[in-house]
Design a protein around this motif. Structure first.
Motif, PDB file in Angstrom:
ATOM      1  N   GLN A  39     -32.379  17.318 -21.083  1.00 12.88           N
ATOM      2  CA  GLN A  39     -31.856  18.528 -20.958  1.00 12.88           C
ATOM      3  C   GLN A  39     -31.267  18.649 -22.252  1.00 12.88           C
ATOM      4  O   GLN A  39     -30.846  17.813 -22.620  1.00 12.88           O
ATOM      5  N   ALA A  40     -32.429  19.400 -22.384  1.00 12.25           N
ATOM      6  CA  ALA A  40     -32.362  20.098 -23.788  1.00 12.25           C
ATOM      7  C   ALA A  40     -30.995  21.022 -24.328  1.00 12.25           C
ATOM      8  O   ALA A  40     -31.192  22.438 -23.025  1.00 12.25           O
ATOM      9  N   VAL A  41     -31.168  21.761 -25.194  1.00  8.13           N
ATOM     10  CA  VAL A  41     -30.143  22.292 -25.805  1.00  8.13           C
ATOM     11  C   VAL A  41     -30.588  23.346 -25.440  1.00  8.13           C
ATOM     12  O   VAL A  41     -31.359  23.580 -26.595  1.00  8.13           O
ATOM     13  N   LYS A  42     -29.816  24.998 -25.615  1.00  6.52           N
ATOM     14  CA  LYS A  42     -29.901  26.204 -25.903  1.00  6.52           C
ATOM     15  C   LYS A  42     -29.466  26.099 -27.473  1.00  6.52           C
ATOM     16  O   LYS A  42     -28.464  26.179 -27.635  1.00  6.52           O
ATOM     17  N   TRP A  43     -30.909  26.937 -28.139  1.00  6.49           N
ATOM     18  CA  TRP A  43     -29.885  27.682 -29.032  1.00  6.49           C
ATOM     19  C   TRP A  43     -29.240  28.771 -29.480  1.00  6.49           C
ATOM     20  O   TRP A  43     -29.635  30.016 -28.503  1.00  6.49           O
ATOM     21  N   ALA A  44     -28.609  29.065 -30.371  1.00 10.33           N
ATOM     22  CA  ALA A  44     -27.898  30.279 -30.542  1.00 10.33           C
ATOM     23  C   ALA A  44     -28.383  30.508 -32.114  1.00 10.33           C
ATOM     24  O   ALA A  44     -28.647  29.754 -32.360  1.00 10.33           O
ATOM     25  N   ASP A  45     -28.147  31.379 -32.280  1.00 12.47           N
ATOM     26  CA  ASP A  45     -28.252  32.478 -33.535  1.00 12.47           C
ATOM     27  C   ASP A  45     -27.426  32.335 -34.961  1.00 12.47           C
ATOM     28  O   ASP A  45     -26.433  32.887 -34.666  1.00 12.47           O
ATOM     29  N   SER A  46     -27.128  31.048 -35.343  1.00 16.62           N
ATOM     30  CA  SER A  46     -26.578  30.849 -36.151  1.00 16.62           C
ATOM     31  C   SER A  46     -26.092  32.155 -37.605  1.00 16.62           C
ATOM     32  O   SER A  46     -25.469  32.727 -37.876  1.00 16.62           O
ATOM     33  N   ASP A  47     -27.203  33.502 -37.658  1.00 17.87           N
ATOM     34  CA  ASP A  47     -26.878  34.248 -38.799  1.00 17.87           C
ATOM     35  C   ASP A  47     -25.888  35.113 -38.218  1.00 17.87           C
ATOM     36  O   ASP A  47     -25.688  35.968 -38.991  1.00 17.87           O
TER      37      ASP A  47
END
Length: 496
Positions: free
Chosen positions: A179-187
């Motif tokens: 299960q790969a993590v989903k990415w957020a936009d840290s900007d």
């Protein structure tokens, strides 16, 4: 008539007397009704709190399969300690009667094995095929790396690549269907936003803590060469390194990396590498096994009010202090004293931000620079080069070097400076500036100190200093031998 008035007065008195006993009863009933109404409204509002609690529970469940525990073992080191076999000395004869008595000393080597170190950390699965993102310092120097999944399956891991300058590393285990993590936009993250940290503090796997984003864009922390940290008050402790910091959507906002602490334990201040930087480094490592960074070939510094006024400049910008000969900036027409105000249309607010942005651009790319020179606005195009540490150290050896990693600047002392500082030993570089609240300042380094060695490596030039600092791991600590006020001493400094 008078009797009638008396009757009216008595009637009013009786009414008031009765009211005096009846009113409190009705008043208490009304107050209780009000409290009951407020209680019902409060229970309705509690649903909001329950929703928030449910969000934390859902995040914990969603992240569980993606967070891993990492354990490492380093190789034992075989070392030798020199010893001496002392010859027999006749009774009554002291060796102090002559040095020739020591001619018969026989030296020999005493073998000794230093046990390998064991380490613990965390990581996050970024691809279902078994790629894992963690901190460089978690796996640095490890001979064996083991990764444990949330279901207690354990795998040996190999290092695909690591980047000490951002403290990131990519591992690979022989597994699939993860299960790969989903990415957020840290900007797009904001101060005050709820966040959750997951990891293995003190070896306690799958520990979940929560907090908020306390600040964004933290730099000049002396933790890594490239810094743009997210600060959080979510509890982060030893063993959390390399684990995820996520938002309430369960999306990856950052990689937990360091804490600010006076005693090694959590004090409410933790730092995470933002996902925008982590994703870029990870992608580069997975594509080529290394990180290639854009190189402009300038020494830059922030502008304070006095410095800006000396250039008759107002506003935000970054001052170019020096230009590398035949480097990209030199070829593009940049000069020392130019003030960079924009890079590719975006404002240049400070030197650290400009440095990070240049490094994030692919080498050989052409960038647009807006500069101010002698009060005039100019627009230049510069083709970036590839950042090469050896080349950079060679150029910096001719002038002052900024050890931003540890919070100080140094230079090779001239004969005049040696005389003024009463330096009687040879070699070394002299400290010209110490950043307040840096690890150097906390260790007691002072302006005018002469640095003679770093981690046992003699410092004879600016190149020696740059190489030694860049190869040092501030999380493990740096040992300096310094000369101050006619005496030589050791200083040990370590990131908080």
């Amino acid at each position: 008539m008078k009797q009638f008035d008396i009757r009216i007065a008595l009637l009013l008195l009786a009414t008031l007397s009765a009211g005096g006993f009846i009113y409190p009863k009705y008043a208490s009933t009304a107050a209780y009704s009000q409290l009951s109404q407020e209680s019902d409204e409060a229970f309705e509002q509690l649903q909001t709190a329950r929703n928030l609690s449910d969000a934390f529970k859902h995040v914990a469940k969603a992240l569980r399969p993606s967070v891993v525990s990492i354990s490492t073992e380093s190789k034992p080191q075989n070392v030798s300690v020199r010893g001496f076999k002392v010859p027999a000395i006749p009774f009554g004869i002291s060796p102090f009667f002559g040095d020739d008595i020591f001619r018969d000393f026989q030296s020999f080597e005493i073998p000794r094995t230093i046990p390998g170190k064991q380490g613990l950390g965390s990581g996050i699965i970024v691809e279902s095929s078994g790629h894992i993102l963690t901190n460089h310092h978690v796996i640095k120097g490890a001979e064996k790396i083991s990764v444990t999944l949330s279901d207690d399956r354990s795998y040996d891991a190999k290092v695909i690549g690591s980047d000490p300058e951002t403290d990131l590393a990519v591992l690979k285990i022989d597994a699939s269907g993860l299960q790969a993590v989903k990415w957020a936009d840290s900007d797009a993250a904001e101060v005050g936003e709820w966040v959750v940290a997951v990891g293995s503090p003190f070896g306690l796997n799958q520990t979940v803590t929560s907090g908020i984003i306390s600040a964004l864009g933290r730099d000049d922390m002396g933790i890594t060469n490239y810094e743009n940290f997210i600060q959080t008050d979510a509890a982060i402790n030893p063993g959390n390194s390399g684990g995820p910091l996520v938002n309430l959507k369960g999306e990856l906002l950052g990689i937990n990396t360091a804490i600010a602490s006076r005693n090694g334990a959590f004090n409410g201040i933790g730092f995470a590498i933002p996902s925008s930087m982590a994703n870029q480094v990870m992608t580069s490592i997975m594509d080529s096994g290394k990180v290639s960074r854009g190189y402009l070939g300038v020494m830059i510094q922030d502008l304070n009010d006095d410095l800006a006024a000396s250039f008759n400049f107002e506003g935000d910008g970054v001052l170019i202090g020096d230009v590398a000969p035949d480097g990209p900036a030199d070829k593009g027409g940049l000069l020392a004293g130019d003030i960079v105000t924009r890079l590719n249309g975006e404002p240049a607010m400070n030197s650290n931000g400009l440095r990070n942005r240049v490094a994030s651009i692919d080498p050989e790319s052409t960038v647009d620079l807006e500069i101010v020179r002698n009060g005039k606005v100019l627009n230049l195009q510069v083709q970036l080069g590839v950042r090469d540490q050896a080349q950079l150290a060679s150029w910096q050896s001719s002038g002052a070097d900024s050890g931003s990693k540890v919070g100080l600047s140094v230079e090779v002392p001239t004969p005049e400076l040696r005389d003024r500082l009463d330096i009687t030993v040879s070699g070394g570089v002299v400290v010209t500036r110490v950043d307040s609240d840096s690890m150097s300042a906390r260790a007691g380094i002072q302006q005018g100190d002469l640095i003679l060695s770093i981690n046992g490596n003699a410092i004879e030039s600016m190149s020696d200093f740059s190489t030694a600092i860049n190869e040092s791991d501030v999380s493990e600590g740096i040992r300096l031998r310094i000369h101050r006020n006619g005496a030589t001493q050791f200083v040990f400094m370590k990131s908080s």
